[in-house]
Design an enzyme around this catalytic site. Structure first.
Site, PDB file in Angstrom:
ATOM      1  N   GLY A 291      -7.490   8.757  23.700  1.00 39.62           N
ATOM      2  CA  GLY A 291      -7.611   8.968  25.144  1.00 39.62           C
ATOM      3  C   GLY A 291      -8.395   7.875  25.847  1.00 39.62           C
ATOM      4  O   GLY A 291      -8.787   8.036  27.001  1.00 39.62           O
TER       5      GLY A 291
ATOM      6  N   ASN B 173       0.709  15.849  21.008  1.00 45.72           N
ATOM      7  CA  ASN B 173      -0.421  16.780  21.110  1.00 45.72           C
ATOM      8  C   ASN B 173      -0.703  16.969  22.589  1.00 45.72           C
ATOM      9  O   ASN B 173      -1.258  16.086  23.231  1.00 45.72           O
ATOM     10  CB  ASN B 173      -1.650  16.207  20.391  1.00 45.72           C
ATOM     11  CG  ASN B 173      -2.884  17.053  20.634  1.00 45.72           C
ATOM     12  OD1 ASN B 173      -2.792  18.202  21.050  1.00 45.72           O
ATOM     13  ND2 ASN B 173      -4.064  16.495  20.386  1.00 45.72           N
TER      14      ASN B 173
ATOM     15  N   SER C  17      -4.021   6.473  21.576  1.00 41.32           N
ATOM     16  CA  SER C  17      -3.453   5.671  22.663  1.00 41.32           C
ATOM     17  C   SER C  17      -2.125   5.006  22.291  1.00 41.32           C
ATOM     18  O   SER C  17      -1.877   3.861  22.670  1.00 41.32           O
ATOM     19  CB  SER C  17      -4.481   4.645  23.156  1.00 41.32           C
ATOM     20  OG  SER C  17      -5.644   5.306  23.636  1.00 41.32           O
TER      21      SER C  17
ATOM     22  N   GLU D 289     -11.462  16.250  18.713  1.00 44.03           N
ATOM     23  CA  GLU D 289     -12.014  17.015  19.845  1.00 44.03           C
ATOM     24  C   GLU D 289     -12.528  18.376  19.378  1.00 44.03           C
ATOM     25  O   GLU D 289     -13.501  18.902  19.915  1.00 44.03           O
ATOM     26  CB  GLU D 289     -10.942  17.163  20.943  1.00 44.03           C
ATOM     27  CG  GLU D 289     -10.713  15.828  21.652  1.00 44.03           C
ATOM     28  CD  GLU D 289      -9.353  15.666  22.300  1.00 44.03           C
ATOM     29  OE1 GLU D 289      -8.598  16.649  22.419  1.00 44.03           O
ATOM     30  OE2 GLU D 289      -9.045  14.518  22.677  1.00 44.03           O
TER      31      GLU D 289
ATOM     32  N   LYS E  82      -2.720  18.971  24.005  1.00 44.33           N
ATOM     33  CA  LYS E  82      -4.099  19.386  24.335  1.00 44.33           C
ATOM     34  C   LYS E  82      -4.034  20.566  25.312  1.00 44.33           C
ATOM     35  O   LYS E  82      -3.180  21.431  25.166  1.00 44.33           O
ATOM     36  CB  LYS E  82      -4.885  18.216  24.907  1.00 44.33           C
ATOM     37  CG  LYS E  82      -4.747  16.953  24.041  1.00 44.33           C
ATOM     38  CD  LYS E  82      -5.720  15.900  24.396  1.00 44.33           C
ATOM     39  CE  LYS E  82      -5.379  14.621  23.630  1.00 44.33           C
ATOM     40  NZ  LYS E  82      -6.524  13.754  23.465  1.00 44.33           N
TER      41      LYS E  82
ATOM     42  N   GLU F 252      -6.752   9.107  13.031  1.00 50.83           N
ATOM     43  CA  GLU F 252      -7.058   8.972  14.452  1.00 50.83           C
ATOM     44  C   GLU F 252      -8.481   8.438  14.619  1.00 50.83           C
ATOM     45  O   GLU F 252      -9.442   9.229  14.622  1.00 50.83           O
ATOM     46  CB  GLU F 252      -6.940  10.329  15.154  1.00 50.83           C
ATOM     47  CG  GLU F 252      -5.547  10.919  15.111  1.00 50.83           C
ATOM     48  CD  GLU F 252      -5.249  11.738  16.350  1.00 50.83           C
ATOM     49  OE1 GLU F 252      -4.219  11.491  16.962  1.00 50.83           O
ATOM     50  OE2 GLU F 252      -6.065  12.602  16.715  1.00 50.83           O
TER      51      GLU F 252
ATOM     52  N   HIS G 268      -8.704  18.146  14.524  1.00 51.83           N
ATOM     53  CA  HIS G 268      -8.669  17.112  15.571  1.00 51.83           C
ATOM     54  C   HIS G 268     -10.106  16.755  15.965  1.00 51.83           C
ATOM     55  O   HIS G 268     -10.982  17.621  15.991  1.00 51.83           O
ATOM     56  CB  HIS G 268      -7.887  17.622  16.784  1.00 51.83           C
ATOM     57  CG  HIS G 268      -7.564  16.543  17.760  1.00 51.83           C
ATOM     58  ND1 HIS G 268      -8.487  16.082  18.670  1.00 51.83           N
ATOM     59  CD2 HIS G 268      -6.448  15.810  17.949  1.00 51.83           C
ATOM     60  CE1 HIS G 268      -7.929  15.107  19.397  1.00 51.83           C
ATOM     61  NE2 HIS G 268      -6.690  14.931  18.976  1.00 51.83           N
TER      62      HIS G 268
HETATM   63  C1  PEP Z   1      -4.589  12.790  20.354  1.00 49.86           C
HETATM   64  O1  PEP Z   1      -4.929  13.631  21.164  1.00 49.86           O
HETATM   65  O2  PEP Z   1      -4.425  13.111  19.169  1.00 49.86           O
HETATM   66  C2  PEP Z   1      -4.354  11.423  20.833  1.00 49.86           C
HETATM   67  C3  PEP Z   1      -4.071  10.493  19.952  1.00 49.86           C
HETATM   68  O3  PEP Z   1      -4.466  11.209  22.187  1.00 49.86           O
HETATM   69  P1  PEP Z   1      -4.044   9.873  22.991  1.00 49.86           P
HETATM   70  O4  PEP Z   1      -2.666   9.485  22.508  1.00 49.86           O
HETATM   71  O5  PEP Z   1      -4.033  10.293  24.431  1.00 49.86           O
HETATM   72  O6  PEP Z   1      -5.043   8.825  22.663  1.00 49.86           O
END
Ligand code: PEP
Length: 254
Positions: free
Chosen positions: A174, A9, A214, A98, A11, A168, A96
């Site tokens: 992040g 992803n 992460s 975000e 972003k 998630e 997501h």
């Molecule tokens: C994500 O954006 O779905 C995500 C898991 O980000 P990160 O791996 O940076 O935590």
């Protein structure tokens, strides 16, 4: 047997030139890697057409990060499923955290988006997950179950077979703070049980449940080694080809 699926992803990162440079490098690495898993990249809308060409013949799947739930209309700034289909995207991320947090995405709009994507044979990567205060209050399963029930409402069993759900935990995205492999396994298995009770054991068995939050080259093998973790949704570590391939080829790091 479910094949693991590792999706990046991106972003709001990369220009189109940077995205194409990534694709050229990653294609070579993916071809050489004898990859453990199917790989895909979910990129900003402006990069999708160029990436479709750049990834041609590689087997790397292409995804968007959002879609509108209407076919077309007066929705300034939005992108529809037929527009994505025309480019040839395979997947679209929906829900997501975000987007839930900053763009007022709700379970109702997520549900409408899933229905629209299936109309166009674009496969959803549905994101669900609890916030830290909800986990601390012992409500993680209740929150995730409610999201799954509402988000999947009205979908047919054959559509569930093709679905990807990304678990998630919001507190792990992040932040550098990863769920333990045991926490990831527990919730991915719980999501599968929830889908089994809504549909059937057979549908739940085909469903792919990713973990996201992460995931890095150094922790991927342990997380992806868990029985109910069918892949990963990877943010930060998907931006560099050499990092992303180490996650896709996770068994080499085990
Ligand atoms: C994500 O954006 O779905 C995500 C898991 O980000 P990160 O791996 O940076 O935590």
């Amino acid at each position: 047997m479910r094949k693991k699926f590792i999706a990046g992803n991106w972003k709001m990162y990369k220009t189109t030139a940077e995205a194409v440079a990534f694709a050229k490098a990653f294609k070579r690495l993916y071809a050489d890697a004898g990859a453990d898993a199917e790989a895909g990249v979910c990129a900003p809308f402006t990069q999708l057409a160029a990436l479709k060409d750049a990834f041609a013949g590689s087997g790397v799947k292409l995804g968007a990060q959002n879609v509108h739930f209407e076919e077309n209309g007066a929705y300034t700034g939005e992108i529809s499923a037929p527009m994505l289909k025309e480019i040839g995207v395979d997947y679209a991320i929906v829900g997501h955290s975000e987007r839930r947090e900053y763009f007022a995405e709700t379970d109702e709009t997520v549900n409408k988006k899933l229905h629209k994507l299936y109309e166009y044979n674009i496969l959803p990567i549905l994101c669900v997950g609890e916030k830290l205060d909800q986990r601390d209050a012992g409500k993680a399963e209740t929150v995730v179950k409610a999201q799954v029930e509402k988000d999947l409402s009205g979908l047919l069993p054959a559509q569930i077979d093709l679905l990807v759900i990304a678990y998630e935990p919001v507190w792990a995205i992040g932040t550098g703070r990863t769920a333990t492999p045991e926490q990831a396994q527990e919730m991915c298995a719980f999501i599968r049980r929830t889908v089994a009770s809504l549909y059937s054991a057979a549908a739940a068995d085909k469903l792919r449940v990713q973990y996201g939050g992460s995931v890095k080259p150094d922790n991927a093998a342990e997380i992806l080694g868990k029985a109910d973790v069918d892949g990963a949704l990877v943010g930060g570590a998907s931006l560099v080809p050499e990092d992303f391939i180490r996650i896709v080829n996770f068994s080499a790091n085990a």
